[in-house]
Design a protein around this motif. Structure first.
Motif, PDB file in Angstrom:
ATOM      1  N   LEU A 217       0.824  -1.216   0.000  1.00 47.39           N
ATOM      2  CA  LEU A 217       0.000   0.000   0.000  1.00 47.39           C
ATOM      3  C   LEU A 217       0.856   1.262   0.000  1.00 47.39           C
ATOM      4  CD1 LEU A 217      -2.718  -1.098   2.584  1.00 47.39           C
ATOM      5  CD2 LEU A 217      -3.196  -0.370   0.244  1.00 47.39           C
ATOM      6  N   LEU A 218       1.838   1.303   0.886  1.00 46.18           N
ATOM      7  CA  LEU A 218       2.693   2.489   1.000  1.00 46.18           C
ATOM      8  C   LEU A 218       3.551   2.668  -0.242  1.00 46.18           C
ATOM      9  CD1 LEU A 218       3.837   2.387   4.748  1.00 46.18           C
ATOM     10  CD2 LEU A 218       1.797   3.402   3.723  1.00 46.18           C
ATOM     11  N   GLY A 219       4.001   1.527  -0.841  1.00 47.82           N
ATOM     12  CA  GLY A 219       4.780   1.620  -2.072  1.00 47.82           C
ATOM     13  C   GLY A 219       3.977   2.222  -3.213  1.00 47.82           C
ATOM     14  N   CYS A 220       2.713   1.790  -3.340  1.00 54.48           N
ATOM     15  CA  CYS A 220       1.834   2.333  -4.392  1.00 54.48           C
ATOM     16  C   CYS A 220       1.539   3.817  -4.151  1.00 54.48           C
ATOM     17  CB  CYS A 220       0.533   1.538  -4.454  1.00 54.48           C
ATOM     18  SG  CYS A 220       0.725  -0.156  -5.043  1.00 54.48           S
ATOM     19  N   MET A 221       1.250   4.154  -2.897  1.00 53.58           N
ATOM     20  CA  MET A 221       0.968   5.558  -2.580  1.00 53.58           C
ATOM     21  C   MET A 221       2.199   6.424  -2.814  1.00 53.58           C
ATOM     22  SD  MET A 221      -1.439   5.265   0.830  1.00 53.58           S
ATOM     23  CE  MET A 221      -2.836   4.145   0.865  1.00 53.58           C
ATOM     24  N   GLY A 222       3.379   5.895  -2.458  1.00 53.58           N
ATOM     25  CA  GLY A 222       4.617   6.633  -2.692  1.00 53.58           C
ATOM     26  C   GLY A 222       4.879   6.833  -4.176  1.00 53.58           C
ATOM     27  N   THR A 223       4.561   5.819  -4.991  1.00 54.54           N
ATOM     28  CA  THR A 223       4.721   5.932  -6.446  1.00 54.54           C
ATOM     29  C   THR A 223       3.830   7.034  -7.004  1.00 54.54           C
ATOM     30  OG1 THR A 223       5.240   3.575  -6.616  1.00 54.54           O
ATOM     31  CG2 THR A 223       4.527   4.683  -8.632  1.00 54.54           C
ATOM     32  N   ALA A 296      -7.116   9.655  -4.503  1.00 56.95           N
ATOM     33  CA  ALA A 296      -6.088   8.752  -5.036  1.00 56.95           C
ATOM     34  C   ALA A 296      -5.709   7.691  -4.018  1.00 56.95           C
ATOM     35  CB  ALA A 296      -4.859   9.562  -5.451  1.00 56.95           C
ATOM     36  N   GLY A 297      -5.523   8.095  -2.769  1.00 56.87           N
ATOM     37  CA  GLY A 297      -5.156   7.147  -1.719  1.00 56.87           C
ATOM     38  C   GLY A 297      -6.235   6.102  -1.492  1.00 56.87           C
ATOM     39  N   ALA A 298      -7.486   6.531  -1.546  1.00 51.54           N
ATOM     40  CA  ALA A 298      -8.598   5.592  -1.373  1.00 51.54           C
ATOM     41  C   ALA A 298      -8.653   4.601  -2.525  1.00 51.54           C
ATOM     42  CB  ALA A 298      -9.917   6.362  -1.273  1.00 51.54           C
ATOM     43  N   ALA A 299      -8.394   5.069  -3.760  1.00 50.03           N
ATOM     44  CA  ALA A 299      -8.388   4.185  -4.921  1.00 50.03           C
ATOM     45  C   ALA A 299      -7.304   3.118  -4.791  1.00 50.03           C
ATOM     46  CB  ALA A 299      -8.177   5.000  -6.203  1.00 50.03           C
ATOM     47  N   VAL A 300      -6.140   3.513  -4.280  1.00 46.70           N
ATOM     48  CA  VAL A 300      -5.054   2.560  -4.046  1.00 46.70           C
ATOM     49  C   VAL A 300      -5.486   1.511  -3.027  1.00 46.70           C
ATOM     50  CG1 VAL A 300      -2.751   2.294  -3.030  1.00 46.70           C
ATOM     51  CG2 VAL A 300      -3.174   4.126  -4.674  1.00 46.70           C
ATOM     52  N   THR A 301      -6.063   1.959  -1.929  1.00 43.96           N
ATOM     53  CA  THR A 301      -6.494   1.045  -0.866  1.00 43.96           C
ATOM     54  C   THR A 301      -7.510   0.031  -1.375  1.00 43.96           C
ATOM     55  OG1 THR A 301      -6.093   2.689   0.865  1.00 43.96           O
ATOM     56  CG2 THR A 301      -7.635   0.916   1.390  1.00 43.96           C
ATOM     57  N   ILE A 302      -8.522   0.507  -2.090  1.00 41.35           N
ATOM     58  CA  ILE A 302      -9.585  -0.372  -2.590  1.00 41.35           C
ATOM     59  C   ILE A 302      -9.015  -1.423  -3.545  1.00 41.35           C
ATOM     60  CG2 ILE A 302     -11.700  -0.453  -3.963  1.00 41.35           C
ATOM     61  CD1 ILE A 302     -12.249   2.443  -2.882  1.00 41.35           C
ATOM     62  N   GLY A 368      -7.923  -4.310   7.064  1.00 39.97           N
ATOM     63  CA  GLY A 368      -7.706  -2.880   6.826  1.00 39.97           C
ATOM     64  C   GLY A 368      -7.766  -2.067   8.104  1.00 39.97           C
ATOM     65  N   PHE A 369      -8.703  -2.423   8.979  1.00 39.09           N
ATOM     66  CA  PHE A 369      -8.795  -1.691  10.242  1.00 39.09           C
ATOM     67  C   PHE A 369      -7.598  -1.963  11.150  1.00 39.09           C
ATOM     68  CE2 PHE A 369     -13.446  -1.292   9.348  1.00 39.09           C
ATOM     69  CZ  PHE A 369     -13.526   0.076   9.495  1.00 39.09           C
ATOM     70  N   VAL A 370      -7.022  -3.173  11.045  1.00 30.50           N
ATOM     71  CA  VAL A 370      -5.862  -3.502  11.867  1.00 30.50           C
ATOM     72  C   VAL A 370      -4.676  -2.606  11.523  1.00 30.50           C
ATOM     73  CG1 VAL A 370      -4.148  -5.288  12.371  1.00 30.50           C
ATOM     74  CG2 VAL A 370      -6.572  -5.882  12.294  1.00 30.50           C
ATOM     75  N   ILE A 371      -4.441  -2.404  10.212  1.00 27.91           N
ATOM     76  CA  ILE A 371      -3.300  -1.575   9.787  1.00 27.91           C
ATOM     77  C   ILE A 371      -3.715  -0.137   9.507  1.00 27.91           C
ATOM     78  CG2 ILE A 371      -2.087  -3.557   8.812  1.00 27.91           C
ATOM     79  CD1 ILE A 371      -2.932  -2.538   6.026  1.00 27.91           C
ATOM     80  N   GLY A 372      -4.949   0.198   9.886  1.00 29.08           N
ATOM     81  CA  GLY A 372      -5.505   1.505   9.560  1.00 29.08           C
ATOM     82  C   GLY A 372      -4.755   2.677  10.140  1.00 29.08           C
ATOM     83  N   VAL A 373      -4.058   2.463  11.258  1.00 29.02           N
ATOM     84  CA  VAL A 373      -3.321   3.568  11.885  1.00 29.02           C
ATOM     85  C   VAL A 373      -2.340   4.183  10.900  1.00 29.02           C
ATOM     86  CG1 VAL A 373      -1.671   4.175  13.696  1.00 29.02           C
ATOM     87  CG2 VAL A 373      -3.536   2.598  14.196  1.00 29.02           C
ATOM     88  N   VAL A 374      -1.619   3.306  10.156  1.00 30.93           N
ATOM     89  CA  VAL A 374      -0.640   3.791   9.180  1.00 30.93           C
ATOM     90  C   VAL A 374      -1.275   3.969   7.804  1.00 30.93           C
ATOM     91  CG1 VAL A 374       1.535   3.288   8.012  1.00 30.93           C
ATOM     92  CG2 VAL A 374       1.260   2.714  10.423  1.00 30.93           C
ATOM     93  N   GLN A 375      -2.030   2.961   7.360  1.00 32.16           N
ATOM     94  CA  GLN A 375      -2.617   2.996   6.015  1.00 32.16           C
ATOM     95  C   GLN A 375      -3.514   4.213   5.803  1.00 32.16           C
ATOM     96  OE1 GLN A 375      -6.260   1.887   5.932  1.00 32.16           O
ATOM     97  NE2 GLN A 375      -6.319   2.908   3.960  1.00 32.16           N
ATOM     98  N   ASP A 376      -4.430   4.439   6.734  1.00 36.81           N
ATOM     99  CA  ASP A 376      -5.382   5.533   6.563  1.00 36.81           C
ATOM    100  C   ASP A 376      -4.703   6.895   6.690  1.00 36.81           C
ATOM    101  OD1 ASP A 376      -8.111   6.260   6.037  1.00 36.81           O
ATOM    102  OD2 ASP A 376      -8.198   6.999   8.083  1.00 36.81           O
ATOM    103  N   SER A 377      -3.687   6.965   7.534  1.00 37.08           N
ATOM    104  CA  SER A 377      -2.946   8.221   7.684  1.00 37.08           C
ATOM    105  C   SER A 377      -2.231   8.580   6.387  1.00 37.08           C
ATOM    106  CB  SER A 377      -1.936   8.108   8.829  1.00 37.08           C
ATOM    107  OG  SER A 377      -2.589   7.940  10.071  1.00 37.08           O
ATOM    108  N   CYS A 378      -1.541   7.590   5.781  1.00 33.13           N
ATOM    109  CA  CYS A 378      -0.832   7.838   4.520  1.00 33.13           C
ATOM    110  C   CYS A 378      -1.813   8.111   3.382  1.00 33.13           C
ATOM    111  CB  CYS A 378       0.053   6.645   4.179  1.00 33.13           C
ATOM    112  SG  CYS A 378       1.447   6.424   5.308  1.00 33.13           S
TER     113      CYS A 378
END
Length: 411
Positions: A217-223, A296-302, A368-378
């Motif tokens: 997730l973070l790699g895609c968002m960073g890209t 954009a971030g939401a599209a990556v997550t989905i 998603g909720f488990v890693i949401g602290v980092v995923q949702d913030s990014c």
């Protein structure tokens, strides 16, 4: 004490935020029980932003419309195109990333989440119903689609009002901007409380078992943030876009990372647009619109979660299905709520494209909720910073056509 206060106020807001960030981390690691009262600063900060943002947007949009003169150029069409294009390309990046680095999940059980839309019609229906929501209710609930719709209508009809009435609307909008600037001055304390709360609640150990999906997730968002968005910006303004990209990430993305709400970050983005010298008539509409449809971030997550679910179940996804998923994720992301975790409930909608049952999809949402602290913030940091980036490059592109100089190196 007076010297300390002057020295503190003399620091740039970014430096003060960094100080608050460090203090929050130190307090969380070394005195988590004795300093738990610090979380109130984060709650107050986010609460103040969420409280003022709907009213601010409502009056700023009306103010922008009543002051607009016939023949005055606007860039709203190009901004909307950039929002939609950016969201689709982000989804495409996530699909490509998921094929290059397929991830399988250890699905959890007994996940309890709110009901999610079952198909794209459900998403569009929700959007249209939000559009015609009661204006008072829209303001109360922070429904920005409804706020934009009603404020545009009021603004159009107030164009025919008396000059005194128009001046009163403009004065209210300006007063609200001053209130917002005051709230933003307390960002360092808010960040201190938010980072303390985040670390105290989850720490770092809980994320290790979900490291692969988080890295993807973070790699895609960073890209998207460091490659795709800069390419779009370069095409628009024909200049090195990175000074502007880094400014947006630093001054908008940083606060959005901690507030985890595109809606709460609207005042911060408007303040940044003012610093960049953009037209208030333009950004007062485009920024709240971006908080609603530029996801954009939401599209990556989905996309990432849907394909991870498919890989986990051994479902083969062909090229055509992947493109359809990109479109579906982009459209669905535009319907994602501008609050923390809003994109996760749209994962079952994307999963349905591959025939994945709702029970399994909801377990994926649980991950998603488990890693949401980092995923949702990014995710929110990417969404919110891109609102400012696309708004600014649309206006800078217009400046270029008019022969005005664009000094990105001075940003």
């Amino acid at each position: 004490m007076e010297k300390v206060l002057k020295g503190w106020c003399g620091l740039s807001l970014v430096k003060r935020i960094f100080v608050g960030l460090v203090l929050g981390m130190l307090f969380a690691y070394f005195a988590p029980n004795n300093m738990s009262w610090i979380t109130i600063f984060g709650d107050l900060f986010v609460g103040a932003l969420k409280a003022i943002a709907p009213v601010l947007v409502f009056f700023l949009v009306i103010s922008a419309i009543v002051q607009h003169k016939k023949g005055q150029k606007t860039n709203i069409k190009s901004i909307v195109v950039l929002y939609l294009l950016g969201t689709f390309l982000a989804s495409l990046v996530a699909v490509v990333g998921s094929f290059l680095f397929p991830v399988t999940l250890s699905l959890v059980s007994n996940v309890s989440v709110d009901s999610a839309p079952q198909n794209i019609v459900g998403v569009l229906r929700t959007l249209l119903l939000n559009l015609i929501d009661n204006p008072i209710k829209a303001l109360f609930n922070g429904n920005y689609i409804g706020i934009l719709f009603w404020s545009c209508l009021f603004g159009i009809f107030l164009k025919e009002a008396k000059t005194a009435t128009k001046d009163a609307v403009v004065d209210i909008a300006n007063s609200l901007l001053k209130v917002v600037k005051l709230v933003i001055e307390f960002t360092p304390f808010g960040v201190m409380g938010l980072i303390f709360s985040s670390i105290s609640a989850s720490g770092g150990d809980g994320l290790l078992s979900y490291g692969k999906i988080l890295l993807l997730l973070l790699g895609c968002m960073g890209t998207v943030a460091f490659i795709v968005n800069p390419i779009i910006a370069f095409i628009m303004i024909q200049k090195n876009p990175y000074p502007l990209v880094f400014t947006c990430l630093r001054e908008s993305g940083l606060t959005a990372f901690f507030t985890r709400s595109s809606a709460a970050n609207i005042p911060v983005n408007m303040n940044l647009c003012e610093k960049l010298g953009l037209e208030k008539d333009m950004y007062s509409v485009s920024i709240p619109l971006g908080a609603t449809i530029n996801m954009a971030g939401a599209a990556v997550t989905i996309s990432v979660f849907a394909l991870s679910a498919a890989h986990t179940l051994g479902i083969q996804v062909d090229f055509i299905s992947a493109i359809v998923l990109s479109l579906l994720s982009a459209i669905s992301a535009c319907g994602a709520s501008g609050v923390a975790g809003g994109s996760l409930l749209l994962i079952p909608l994307a999963c349905s494209l591959f025939g994945i049952s709702n029970d399994v999809a909801m377990q994926v949402v649980g991950v998603g909720f488990v890693i949401g602290v980092v995923q949702d913030s990014c995710e929110t940091a990417l969404n919110s910073s891109t609102d400012v980036l696309f708004t600014s490059i649309a206006e800078f592109s217009q400046w270029k056509k008019e022969g005005k100089e664009i000094e990105l190196s001075k940003i």
